[in-house]
Design a protein around this motif. Structure first.
Motif, mmCIF file in Angstrom:
data_model
loop_
_atom_site.group_PDB
_atom_site.id
_atom_site.type_symbol
_atom_site.label_atom_id
_atom_site.label_comp_id
_atom_site.label_asym_id
_atom_site.label_seq_id
_atom_site.Cartn_x
_atom_site.Cartn_y
_atom_site.Cartn_z
ATOM 1 N N SER A 18 28.857 45.451 38.767
ATOM 2 C CA SER A 18 28.954 44.756 37.479
ATOM 3 C C SER A 18 30.389 44.375 37.158
ATOM 4 C CB SER A 18 28.406 45.637 36.346
ATOM 5 O OG SER A 18 27.039 45.843 36.491
ATOM 6 N N VAL A 19 31.286 45.335 37.320
ATOM 7 C CA VAL A 19 32.693 45.081 37.001
ATOM 8 C C VAL A 19 33.300 44.091 37.995
ATOM 9 C CG1 VAL A 19 34.994 46.117 36.858
ATOM 10 C CG2 VAL A 19 33.039 47.263 35.799
ATOM 11 N N GLU A 20 33.047 44.303 39.281
ATOM 12 C CA GLU A 20 33.625 43.405 40.282
ATOM 13 C C GLU A 20 33.117 41.977 40.107
ATOM 14 O OE1 GLU A 20 32.894 45.261 44.086
ATOM 15 O OE2 GLU A 20 34.663 46.535 43.891
ATOM 16 N N THR A 21 31.846 41.819 39.786
ATOM 17 C CA THR A 21 31.292 40.484 39.577
ATOM 18 C C THR A 21 31.831 39.862 38.295
ATOM 19 O OG1 THR A 21 29.282 41.068 40.777
ATOM 20 C CG2 THR A 21 29.162 39.155 39.319
ATOM 21 N N GLY A 22 31.794 40.608 37.202
ATOM 22 C CA GLY A 22 32.244 40.082 35.908
ATOM 23 C C GLY A 22 33.697 39.655 35.921
ATOM 24 N N VAL A 23 34.558 40.486 36.479
ATOM 25 C CA VAL A 23 35.988 40.164 36.530
ATOM 26 C C VAL A 23 36.259 39.127 37.617
ATOM 27 C CG1 VAL A 23 38.302 41.090 36.929
ATOM 28 C CG2 VAL A 23 36.656 42.414 35.595
ATOM 29 N N GLY A 24 35.567 39.250 38.742
ATOM 30 C CA GLY A 24 35.778 38.338 39.866
ATOM 31 C C GLY A 24 35.446 36.890 39.564
ATOM 32 N N VAL A 43 43.152 44.877 39.591
ATOM 33 C CA VAL A 43 42.862 43.448 39.603
ATOM 34 C C VAL A 43 44.114 42.686 40.031
ATOM 35 C CG1 VAL A 43 42.065 41.492 38.235
ATOM 36 C CG2 VAL A 43 41.272 43.787 37.663
ATOM 37 N N ASP A 44 43.949 41.847 41.038
ATOM 38 C CA ASP A 44 45.024 40.960 41.488
ATOM 39 C C ASP A 44 44.692 39.574 40.944
ATOM 40 O OD1 ASP A 44 47.070 39.640 42.724
ATOM 41 O OD2 ASP A 44 46.446 40.109 44.776
ATOM 42 N N TYR A 45 45.563 39.038 40.100
ATOM 43 C CA TYR A 45 45.262 37.765 39.444
ATOM 44 C C TYR A 45 46.500 36.919 39.216
ATOM 45 C CZ TYR A 45 46.978 39.862 35.069
ATOM 46 O OH TYR A 45 47.752 40.456 34.102
ATOM 47 N N ASP A 46 46.252 35.636 38.965
ATOM 48 C CA ASP A 46 47.292 34.652 38.683
ATOM 49 C C ASP A 46 47.457 34.585 37.163
ATOM 50 O OD1 ASP A 46 48.751 32.341 38.127
ATOM 51 O OD2 ASP A 46 47.773 31.175 39.712
ATOM 52 N N THR A 47 48.630 34.988 36.671
ATOM 53 C CA THR A 47 48.867 35.017 35.228
ATOM 54 C C THR A 47 48.860 33.621 34.601
ATOM 55 O OG1 THR A 47 51.262 35.040 35.593
ATOM 56 C CG2 THR A 47 50.169 37.169 35.303
ATOM 57 N N GLY A 48 48.968 32.602 35.420
ATOM 58 C CA GLY A 48 48.917 31.239 34.907
ATOM 59 C C GLY A 48 47.496 30.748 34.664
ATOM 60 N N LYS A 49 46.523 31.469 35.194
ATOM 61 C CA LYS A 49 45.130 31.040 35.066
ATOM 62 C C LYS A 49 44.269 31.956 34.212
ATOM 63 C CE LYS A 49 45.109 28.458 39.360
ATOM 64 N NZ LYS A 49 44.496 28.263 40.661
ATOM 65 N N THR A 50 44.632 33.228 34.112
ATOM 66 C CA THR A 50 43.903 34.161 33.248
ATOM 67 C C THR A 50 44.882 35.192 32.724
ATOM 68 O OG1 THR A 50 41.854 35.440 33.027
ATOM 69 C CG2 THR A 50 43.152 35.842 35.006
ATOM 70 N N SER A 51 44.439 35.988 31.766
ATOM 71 C CA SER A 51 45.323 36.976 31.146
ATOM 72 C C SER A 51 44.712 38.368 31.256
ATOM 73 C CB SER A 51 45.527 36.635 29.669
ATOM 74 O OG SER A 51 44.303 36.796 28.968
ATOM 75 N N LEU A 52 45.541 39.362 31.033
ATOM 76 C CA LEU A 52 45.071 40.744 31.023
ATOM 77 C C LEU A 52 44.013 40.924 29.945
ATOM 78 C CD1 LEU A 52 45.316 43.528 32.262
ATOM 79 C CD2 LEU A 52 47.184 44.003 30.678
ATOM 80 N N ASN A 53 44.185 40.248 28.824
ATOM 81 C CA ASN A 53 43.214 40.321 27.732
ATOM 82 C C ASN A 53 41.847 39.795 28.170
ATOM 83 O OD1 ASN A 53 42.527 40.896 25.002
ATOM 84 N ND2 ASN A 53 42.635 38.708 24.552
ATOM 85 N N ILE A 55 40.698 39.769 31.225
ATOM 86 C CA ILE A 55 40.160 40.732 32.189
ATOM 87 C C ILE A 55 39.536 41.907 31.444
ATOM 88 C CG2 ILE A 55 40.800 42.391 33.988
ATOM 89 C CD1 ILE A 55 42.949 40.227 34.835
ATOM 90 N N GLN A 56 40.238 42.429 30.441
ATOM 91 C CA GLN A 56 39.702 43.531 29.641
ATOM 92 C C GLN A 56 38.399 43.123 28.968
ATOM 93 O OE1 GLN A 56 43.108 44.295 27.132
ATOM 94 N NE2 GLN A 56 43.852 45.911 28.490
ATOM 95 N N LYS A 57 38.359 41.924 28.434
ATOM 96 C CA LYS A 57 37.155 41.412 27.778
ATOM 97 C C LYS A 57 35.991 41.344 28.762
ATOM 98 C CE LYS A 57 35.547 37.419 25.123
ATOM 99 N NZ LYS A 57 35.886 36.076 24.642
ATOM 100 N N ALA A 58 36.251 40.882 29.984
ATOM 101 C CA ALA A 58 35.196 40.782 30.999
ATOM 102 C C ALA A 58 34.642 42.160 31.354
ATOM 103 C CB ALA A 58 35.738 40.087 32.255
ATOM 104 N N ILE A 59 35.510 43.166 31.413
ATOM 105 C CA ILE A 59 35.055 44.533 31.699
ATOM 106 C C ILE A 59 34.224 45.059 30.532
ATOM 107 C CG2 ILE A 59 35.820 46.929 32.018
ATOM 108 C CD1 ILE A 59 38.282 45.736 33.537
ATOM 109 N N GLU A 60 34.693 44.849 29.310
ATOM 110 C CA GLU A 60 33.980 45.326 28.136
ATOM 111 C C GLU A 60 32.627 44.620 27.966
ATOM 112 O OE1 GLU A 60 37.016 44.856 25.173
ATOM 113 O OE2 GLU A 60 38.004 46.738 25.769
ATOM 114 N N GLU A 61 32.540 43.358 28.384
ATOM 115 C CA GLU A 61 31.265 42.645 28.323
ATOM 116 C C GLU A 61 30.227 43.236 29.264
ATOM 117 O OE1 GLU A 61 32.281 38.542 29.022
ATOM 118 O OE2 GLU A 61 32.847 38.217 26.928
ATOM 119 N N GLN A 62 30.692 43.961 30.279
ATOM 120 C CA GLN A 62 29.770 44.638 31.196
ATOM 121 C C GLN A 62 29.339 46.005 30.653
ATOM 122 O OE1 GLN A 62 28.537 42.958 33.772
ATOM 123 N NE2 GLN A 62 29.854 41.300 33.088
ATOM 124 N N GLY A 63 29.894 46.406 29.507
ATOM 125 C CA GLY A 63 29.481 47.653 28.860
ATOM 126 C C GLY A 63 30.393 48.839 29.083
#
Length: 67
Positions: A18-24, A43-53, A55-63
């Protein structure tokens, strides 16, 4: 950029998927690694395309809770 977040509530393979899919699915995320024993999500991510906020939201949306 690689960020490691503490996440509560993950306990099984379904949680990992769930987490890997939601964040991925976020634009700019190149990898997501869940460590159930430590309760961490790296999480390895491009700060120009998404934010830490986002990512946190995507994890929380998974419960799960980011602490």
């Amino acid at each position: 950029m690689i960020e490691t977040l503490k996440v509560q509530g993950m306990s099984c393979g379904h949680c990992v998927n769930s987490v890997e899919t939601g964040v991925g699915e976020l634009e700019g995320v190149s990898s997501v690694t869940v460590d159930l024993k430590k309760g961490e999500v790296a999480v390895d991510y491009d700060t120009g395309k998404t934010s830490l906020n986002e990512i946190q939201k995507a994890i929380e949306e998974q419960g799960y809770d980011v602490v």
